[in-house]
Design a protein around this motif. Structure first.
Motif, PDB file in Angstrom:
ATOM      1  N   GLY A  96       0.623  -1.395  -0.057  1.00 55.84           N
ATOM      2  CA  GLY A  96       0.013   0.057   0.074  1.00 55.84           C
ATOM      3  C   GLY A  96       0.926   1.092   0.259  1.00 55.84           C
ATOM      4  N   ARG A 137      -3.786  -3.211  -6.722  1.00 60.28           N
ATOM      5  CA  ARG A 137      -4.929  -2.685  -6.204  1.00 60.28           C
ATOM      6  C   ARG A 137      -6.074  -3.575  -6.422  1.00 60.28           C
ATOM      7  N   GLY A 160      -7.171   0.984  -2.301  1.00 60.99           N
ATOM      8  CA  GLY A 160      -6.398   2.302  -2.693  1.00 60.99           C
ATOM      9  C   GLY A 160      -7.036   2.924  -3.851  1.00 60.99           C
ATOM     10  N   SER A 237      -1.079   3.576   8.516  1.00 60.15           N
ATOM     11  CA  SER A 237      -1.673   3.475   7.320  1.00 60.15           C
ATOM     12  C   SER A 237      -2.203   5.033   6.971  1.00 60.15           C
TER      13      SER A 237
END
Length: 480
Positions: A96, A137, A160, A237
């Motif tokens: 990510g 993704r 994402g 994140s």
């Protein structure tokens, strides 16, 4: 990796798991691409084309097979391929990183210019950085739609995509499917947790890996029970840190590790799964490693290099373990976690707290670590490492350059070669790290000193870290 069509076709005809994740096969008669182990009838040779990555197969117009599920294929280990920097970037994309900082931030993390990264990546994978990221993704979204009951909006964000509309358009254009068409198994998934399978290349010495982790369990942070490993997890994140837990168990019949994540990690799934891959060394090529180690690995093929979910935590463990028994270090670390680790939003059995991060330990007043039973010299070393990590001057994750990281660690007070090499082994996943000053290694090799240990270990390069794990096991087995 040079893809010889004849070799690749023999691999898919025999469904050889050693090649799983090493390449993908596009089948022109169906328009899909598969893993080498796909259980469908073997296609004709003239219908097959072979690709280094899932992204390369998709770039050539193929859709992922819904049966063998390319997103479940194991990845590459750091020493598997010549493009170590490109692979480090690919790992960060899978976890990510691109959603947070783009190509420029990705290049900064691996220590090269953006232009150089693009060139390395294209040469290694046959696709651009952005094309690879788009495939990752989509494959993550496919996995979430198939294996969870997350709402489509949450799936799009977790994978994402900036909006559900964008997600739907890309999914339909690339795979010819709508989100609802992929939810064939999601009805059976629990709502408050997520279950995923992570593939590996057999053999896997799971009991030995589990035993290594069990001997070093930190109370309140980790647990081993019923053949499974569980622990707490803090994952950053975006601008948030998500606290939760994970559980890993072995499913040998399918050559996968089954990973359960708490619902609180819903927005950090790729990062959490990436940490499990590193912890269990799922990119390993045991056929290559074991063949090189020879008789050292004969009685336990498939031993992995125990990794880490957090590099700083491993560094603290290494300092705590200097010149004391594993049991004494565990007590020290448990007190440290109980006093300064963040409490989980919802505790899970024996899992209560996450391990304290670098910023927390760096900011502690003098004497705080002593109150946890940490001797003064070790306290100074831990806080010196914490300050370097918190300020961004020291990276203890796989993209870091091993030799430079070892040198930087050794320059800190209270950090010697043993500690630095142990961190390189477990935090960086460096396969050739070797703590030559280790007492147990010297005893089991019956060597007269550090130089003798190094001379003996030279035969195992560039897999000396795996050799060290085997030697530690033999030392423990030799104890009365």
């Amino acid at each position: 990796m040079e893809l010889d069509p004849d070799t690749c076709y023999k691999a898919i005809a025999s469904r050889d798991r050693r090649f799983d994740g090493r390449f993908f096969v596009g089948v022109s008669s169906t328009g899909v691409y598969c893993r080498p182990i796909c259980a469908v009838r073997t296609p004709k040779p003239q219908n097959c084309s072979f690709y280094e990555s899932a992204a390369a197969a998709e770039k050539h117009g193929f859709r992922p097979c819904l049966r063998c599920r390319p997103e479940l294929a194991p990845g590459h280990g750091l020493a598997d391929i010549s493009g170590r920097l490109a692979q480090a970037a690919a790992t960060l994309i899978e976890e990510g990183q691109m959603a947070e900082s783009g190509v420029a931030g990705l290049a900064q993390r691996v220590g090269v210019s953006e232009r150089h990264l693009r060139r390395l990546f294209e040469a290694q994978f046959g696709v651009s950085v952005l094309e690879y990221a788009q495939t990752q993704r989509l494959l993550l979204a496919k996995r979430l739609l198939t294996d969870t009951v997350m709402p489509v909006t949450e799936v799009a964000l977790a994978a994402g995509f900036g909006s559900v509309r964008r997600f739907n358009d890309v999914l339909k254009a690339r795979y010819g499917l709508t989100p609802l068409a992929m939810r064939k198994r999601a009805a059976d998934a629990p709502a408050d947790q997520f279950v995923f399978d992570l593939g590996y290349r057999p053999p896997l010495a799971w009991e030995a890996l589990l035993g290594f982790l069990a001997a070093r369990v930190v109370e309140g942070v980790e647990a081993v029970d019923g053949g499974a490993y569980a622990r707490t997890l803090a994952v950053s994140s975006g601008r948030r840190t998500h606290l939760g837990w994970l559980r890993v168990e072995h499913v040998p019949a399918r050559s996968v590790l089954r990973v359960t994540l708490s619902g609180s990690l819903a927005h950090a799934i790729p990062q959490a799964l990436g940490k499990v891959r590193r912890l269990c060394d799922l990119g390993c090529r045991p056929d290559v490693v074991d063949r090189h180690l020879g008789v050292l690995a004969d009685d336990l093929p498939g031993m992995r290099l125990p990794g880490a979910v957090d590099g700083f935590e491993i560094a603290v463990r290494a300092v705590a373990g200097q010149v004391v028994s594993v049991k004494q270090a565990r007590v020290m670390l448990a007190r440290l976690a109980a006093a300064h680790g963040p409490l989980l939003p919802q505790t899970h059995g024996p899992l209560q707290r996450c391990f304290p991060d670098a910023a927390t330990l760096a900011a502690l007043p003098a004497g705080a670590l002593a109150a946890c039973g940490v001797p003064p010299a070790k306290a100074r070393a831990i806080q010196a490492i914490a300050a370097e990590v918190a300020q961004g001057r020291l990276l203890l994750e796989p993209p870091a350059e091993p030799e430079q990281t070892v040198a930087r660690l050794c320059a800190l007070p209270g950090v010697g070669d043993w500690t630095a090499q142990y961190v390189a082994m477990r935090a960086l996943g460096w396969p050739d790290a070797f703590p030559a000053t280790d007492y147990a290694l010297r005893k089991v090799l019956e060597a007269d000193g550090v130089r003798a240990v190094q001379a003996h270990a030279a035969q195992w390069a560039p897999w000396r870290a795996y050799a060290a794990v085997h030697l530690w096991r033999r030392y423990e087995e030799s104890k009365p």
